[in-house]
Design a protein around this motif. Structure first.
Motif, mmCIF file in Angstrom:
data_model
loop_
_atom_site.group_PDB
_atom_site.id
_atom_site.type_symbol
_atom_site.label_atom_id
_atom_site.label_comp_id
_atom_site.label_asym_id
_atom_site.label_seq_id
_atom_site.Cartn_x
_atom_site.Cartn_y
_atom_site.Cartn_z
ATOM 1 N N TYR A 376 0.794 -1.122 -0.203
ATOM 2 C CA TYR A 376 -0.109 0.450 0.243
ATOM 3 C C TYR A 376 1.209 1.525 -0.238
ATOM 4 C CZ TYR A 376 -3.291 3.755 1.531
ATOM 5 O OH TYR A 376 -3.589 5.268 1.329
ATOM 6 N N GLN A 377 1.904 1.101 0.408
ATOM 7 C CA GLN A 377 2.676 2.621 0.657
ATOM 8 C C GLN A 377 3.761 2.576 -0.348
ATOM 9 O OE1 GLN A 377 2.290 4.574 3.044
ATOM 10 N NE2 GLN A 377 1.549 2.701 5.367
ATOM 11 N N MET A 378 3.770 1.941 -1.059
ATOM 12 C CA MET A 378 4.489 2.042 -2.352
ATOM 13 C C MET A 378 3.910 2.582 -3.830
ATOM 14 S SD MET A 378 6.623 -1.413 -2.134
ATOM 15 C CE MET A 378 7.963 -1.265 -3.433
ATOM 16 N N THR A 379 2.456 1.882 -3.418
ATOM 17 C CA THR A 379 1.175 1.933 -4.562
ATOM 18 C C THR A 379 0.619 3.465 -4.473
ATOM 19 O OG1 THR A 379 -0.398 0.428 -3.392
ATOM 20 C CG2 THR A 379 1.099 -0.251 -5.386
ATOM 21 N N LYS A 380 0.573 3.817 -3.085
ATOM 22 C CA LYS A 380 -0.423 5.077 -2.616
ATOM 23 C C LYS A 380 -1.784 4.880 -3.101
ATOM 24 C CE LYS A 380 4.173 7.984 -1.358
ATOM 25 N NZ LYS A 380 4.689 6.515 -1.915
ATOM 26 N N GLY A 381 -2.538 3.854 -3.018
ATOM 27 C CA GLY A 381 -3.388 3.723 -3.328
ATOM 28 C C GLY A 381 -3.819 3.609 -4.726
ATOM 29 N N LYS A 382 -2.810 3.782 -5.593
ATOM 30 C CA LYS A 382 -2.979 4.326 -7.363
ATOM 31 C C LYS A 382 -3.759 2.975 -7.784
ATOM 32 C CE LYS A 382 -1.595 8.353 -7.635
ATOM 33 N NZ LYS A 382 -1.704 8.920 -6.232
ATOM 34 N N ALA A 383 -3.187 1.622 -7.102
ATOM 35 C CA ALA A 383 -3.554 -0.408 -8.185
ATOM 36 C C ALA A 383 -4.482 0.002 -7.680
ATOM 37 C CB ALA A 383 -2.205 -0.464 -7.494
ATOM 38 N N VAL A 384 -5.194 -0.725 -8.807
ATOM 39 C CA VAL A 384 -6.158 -1.780 -8.055
ATOM 40 C C VAL A 384 -6.211 -3.268 -7.640
ATOM 41 C CG1 VAL A 384 -7.873 -2.916 -9.651
ATOM 42 C CG2 VAL A 384 -7.235 -1.142 -10.448
ATOM 43 N N ILE A 385 -6.555 -3.194 -7.139
ATOM 44 C CA ILE A 385 -6.147 -4.456 -5.607
ATOM 45 C C ILE A 385 -7.436 -5.141 -6.133
ATOM 46 C CG2 ILE A 385 -5.728 -5.152 -3.908
ATOM 47 C CD1 ILE A 385 -3.349 -2.982 -3.010
ATOM 48 N N THR A 386 -6.889 -6.303 -6.212
ATOM 49 C CA THR A 386 -8.042 -7.486 -6.333
ATOM 50 C C THR A 386 -7.881 -8.936 -4.978
ATOM 51 O OG1 THR A 386 -6.862 -9.987 -7.611
ATOM 52 C CG2 THR A 386 -8.580 -7.208 -8.992
ATOM 53 N N ALA A 387 -8.905 -9.251 -4.047
ATOM 54 C CA ALA A 387 -8.634 -10.055 -2.962
ATOM 55 C C ALA A 387 -9.162 -11.223 -4.187
ATOM 56 C CB ALA A 387 -8.560 -9.717 -2.262
ATOM 57 N N ASP A 388 -8.454 -12.411 -2.846
ATOM 58 C CA ASP A 388 -9.058 -13.709 -3.186
ATOM 59 C C ASP A 388 -10.760 -14.133 -1.881
ATOM 60 O OD1 ASP A 388 -9.396 -16.308 -5.289
ATOM 61 O OD2 ASP A 388 -10.182 -16.943 -3.713
ATOM 62 N N VAL A 389 -10.605 -15.039 -1.218
ATOM 63 C CA VAL A 389 -11.148 -14.871 0.337
ATOM 64 C C VAL A 389 -10.367 -15.371 1.018
ATOM 65 C CG1 VAL A 389 -12.938 -17.084 -0.813
ATOM 66 C CG2 VAL A 389 -13.263 -15.230 1.650
ATOM 67 N N GLY A 390 -10.640 -15.517 2.253
ATOM 68 C CA GLY A 390 -9.708 -15.899 3.862
ATOM 69 C C GLY A 390 -8.844 -14.547 4.572
ATOM 70 N N GLN A 391 -7.592 -15.128 5.565
ATOM 71 C CA GLN A 391 -7.177 -13.942 6.064
ATOM 72 C C GLN A 391 -6.505 -12.930 5.091
ATOM 73 O OE1 GLN A 391 -4.381 -16.801 7.543
ATOM 74 N NE2 GLN A 391 -5.777 -15.892 10.005
ATOM 75 N N HIS A 392 -5.712 -13.168 3.629
ATOM 76 C CA HIS A 392 -5.471 -12.451 3.021
ATOM 77 C C HIS A 392 -5.979 -11.136 3.236
ATOM 78 C CE1 HIS A 392 -7.205 -14.750 0.176
ATOM 79 N NE2 HIS A 392 -7.120 -14.170 -0.941
#
Lengths: 574, 168
Positions: A376-392
């Motif tokens: 997050y610090q490196m992309t500063k919210g500019k990235a589109v983040i996709t996540a699966d399901v679970g702890q991560h």
């Protein structure tokens, strides 16, 4: 009189032409016998077909397109098993209200119901998992049905629509009439809310001293973000968001509390317990956020804004319900505001923020939280983040703040393992200039990992960050906390070497093993633009996500860290 | 809250598109929530594009409200409405076949007459009665006929129509 010479077309040609006219660029899918006429029509069509390795992957890619753009993603598969493999993707889309059109091949009409090869009653199977579905019996219906399908998928509360096309219908020659009207007498899309209800809501808001806005996916879908921001800033109301509401209100804003609910921030959950008014804008009071229903904000005024009348009173019974488009409703509401005094409330919330921040140990074993925080610090919210399901996913939701709509893509209601990576492929194809990072667990990733081939072939420059703890971590967490650590069916022994796996697809592989490598490796991966890459992070095997509200418990029963005494088995669903 | 949990019988009227599969979509809304359908009538309307469904189901009220909203959400449902508690015209037709030896014929015919029923078939030892009225009236008649041993019954299911200009 000269007769107009219209060219005859096949049903398949007309189908693709209608899809193209709608502005679609990509179709994701997999061929098979019953769909061959449609695949034949793809030759020479301006539509680009993306061959996936499994139909489930195709649906998540289309869903990724939908969630990255707000427009329907399109899937094309064959009959029988090809079609049934889309069911997981359909329920994923249905639960999260995302627009998708799935086209399935079907056996020829004279063979319908006769147990033909690769025949399945696909429209029948689809009923519980779609917004609507069609079985095409007349080729002349194709232009109308395609028009209706996209309209249904994208309007109101979006959702998936399935079109089942028998092979003979797809091959039939006819003179298509594209200028056809829709015929949907039973479908109405609410727009402006009831003015009386809006005035009542304004009245409640103007009187509240400890108000809270709860924003959900509906805020994102309706592009109500700017209106919500005006409301929050004018009235000085703190804002919390659901998992899918990320991007509806900037999470870096001073008034944002981030995500609430089962693994939400402590201060968001404390605000829910302490507020005297809670206004949901496009959320469905999911069981992940309300906990034990009868103890949910018992003394607070509840206002519910939603485009779906069936959501009113389904979970929480509101004092004031407004059925309508979130943007139009909030814009109207904003004309009736009187600035209230919430100073003490904001002070209280800021104390909670200081007292109970999200935290993790920065030394010792490699933690997912650290990697996600760094990402997050490196992309500063500019990235589109996709996540699966679970702890991560929960940690990604906690540490990767989202400020803009369409920058956060994950499976919420259905919690579908295998969603994250294919969704990233779809999102990246729809937005080629975006930096797209798929955050996945080693479990979920392996459910659709064959789509690495799709990413490689099409040179889709996604970054796949695999959090490898060799466990199905969220289930292990539950067994650890509530079942005396009797681990059962959660050990992912036999995981492949993910870097070598990537390389075997011709994909660049990175690996992170130690804290000291996190920044350097992420920087290299983020800079890599020649195609997809995989980053395997070998993280601590056993770590639990906190804060946590056990399923079915009251929000006030939230635990902030490892509990000192044994926790009772949750009474809530999962 | 206790009142809310009470199981009540509800008559729901739906106007739906006259298409294949609509009945399944409607039935699924009930089935998913564990709601049993007591009676269901599907019939054509004066407009061939639409069909009428009249469904009687019993269960708890909050679930029923949810069901009505979910029914209205179906694209093929023009509208769904719960007419319970409203003043509507309500009819049901029953055919009842009763064991009827000659010595009991008079009494059975008296009961039939009382409920304004018609004899539609008669044999040496059976009688078939046709009766129309409210569902409750048909229930009462069945009770009266029970002691004569009923062989079979077929009921049409409840039909309702709103009065005056109100739409059903």
């Amino acid at each position: 009189m000269q007769k107009s010479k219209k060219k005859l077309k096949t049903g398949a040609d007309a189908l693709l032409e209608c899809i193209h006219k709608h502005g679609v660029k990509y179709i994701f899918g997999h061929p098979g016998g019953a769909a061959i006429p449609i695949f034949d029509a793809l030759v020479g069509s301006p539509l680009k077909f993306i061959l996936t390795r499994h139909e489930q992957g195709a649906t998540h890619m289309a869903d990724g397109v939908a969630r990255a753009t707000g427009r329907a993603g399109v899937v094309l598969v064959t009959s029988g098993p090809g079609a049934t493999n889309t069911i997981t993707g359909l329920i994923t889309s249905q639960m999260d209200s995302t627009p998708m059109v799935v086209i399935t091949g079907q056996t020829i009409t004279p063979m319908l119901g006769l147990d033909a090869f690769q025949e399945a009653d696909v429209s029948g199977i689809s009923y519980p998992v779609v917004k609507h579905s069609y079985l095409v019996k007349n080729v002349h219906d194709i232009p109308r049905i395609v028009k209706e399908a996209f309209y249904l998928a994208e309007s109101g509360r979006p959702g998936p629509v399935l079109i089942d096309i028998p092979k003979d219908i797809a091959s039939t020659l006819f003179e298509p009439n594209y200028d056809v009207a829709m015929d949907l007498p039973g479908y109405h899309v609410p727009s402006h809310g009831d003015p009386v209800a809006i005035s009542q809501a304004a009245d409640y808001l103007n009187k509240a001293r400890k108000p809270l806005l709860l924003i959900g996916h509906g805020t994102v879908i309706a592009n109500a973000g700017p209106a919500v921001r005006y409301l929050a800033e004018t009235m000085q109301i703190p804002v919390t968001n659901t998992l899918l509401g990320k991007g509806g209100f900037p999470e870096t804003h001073a008034l944002s509390l981030g995500m609430l609910g089962m693994h939400g921030t402590a201060y968001a959950n404390k605000a829910v317990v302490g507020c005297d008014l809670i206004m949901s804008i496009g959320s469905r009071w999911d069981d992940r956020i309300v906990g034990r229903l009868k103890d949910f904000c018992p003394d607070a005024i509840k206002i519910h804004v939603d485009i779906d009348p069936a959501e009113m009173g389904k979970m929480v019974v509101p004092h004031c319900s407004i059925v309508g488009d979130a943007r139009l409703v909030i814009e109207e509401l904003n004309t009736q505001l009187k600035k209230g005094d919430t100073t003490d409330w904001i002070k209280q919330i800021n104390r909670w923020k200081k007292q109970f921040p999200l935290s993790y140990k920065k030394h010792g074993g490699l933690k997912m939280q650290y990697i996600l925080d760094e990402l997050y610090q490196m992309t500063k919210g500019k990235a589109v983040i996709t996540a699966d399901v679970g702890q991560h996913q929960m940690w990604a939701a906690q540490f990767c703040k989202v400020d803009h709509r369409f920058h956060w893509i994950t499976t919420g209601g259905a919690g579908t393992m295998g969603f994250g990576m294919p969704a990233a492929i779809g999102a990246q194809m729809a937005r080629p200039d975006a930096l797209v990072v798929a955050v996945v667990g080693d479990g979920g990733f392996q459910m659709t990992l064959s789509e690495l081939a799709t990413a490689a072939v099409n040179k889709v420059p996604i970054k796949v960050l695999i959090m490898n703890n060799r466990y199905l971590g969220m289930v292990r967490q539950w067994q650890n906390l509530f079942y005396d650590d009797r681990l059962s069916g959660v050990d992912l022994e036999g995981n492949p070497d993910f870097v070598k796996l990537a390389e075997s697809y011709g994909i660049k592989g990175f690996r992170i093993k130690r804290n000291a490598e996190v920044h350097k490796v992420l920087a290299a991966a983020l800079a890599y633009r020649e195609g997809p890459c995989v980053i395997e992070a070998v993280v601590e095997k056993e770590d639990n996500v906190y804060p946590m509200i056990p399923a079915g418990a009251a929000i006030s029963e939230m635990v902030l860290g490892p509990p000192k005494k044994k926790m009772a088995k949750p009474v809530g669903s999962t | 809250m206790e009142k809310m949990e009470k199981n009540e019988s509800h008559a729901i009227s739906l106007l739906v598109s006259n298409k294949p599969g609509v009945l399944i979509r409607v039935a699924l809304v009930f089935g998913r929530r564990g709601y049993n359908i007591d009676s269901l009538v599907v019939s054509p309307t004066h407009d061939p594009r639409f069909s009428r469904m009249t469904i009687v189901a019993s269960g708890d009220l909050p679930t029923l409200w949810q069901i009505i909203k979910q029914l209205n959400k179906l694209v093929d449902v023009i509208h769904a409405h719960d007419h319970t508690g409203e003043i509507v015209v309500e009819r049901e037709l029953a055919l009842i076949k009763v064991k009827c030896p000659a010595d009991q014929r008079t009494e059975i015919l008296q009961i039939t007459e009382h409920f304004k029923g018609d004899t539609v078939d008669l044999t040496e030892d059976t009688i078939m009665i046709q009766v129309t009225g409210s569902s409750e009236m048909l229930d009462s008649m069945m009770v009266m006929l029970e002691k004569f041993s009923i062989i079979e019954t077929v009921r049409s299911g409840k039909l309702i129509m709103a009065r005056g200009h109100e739409s059903t």
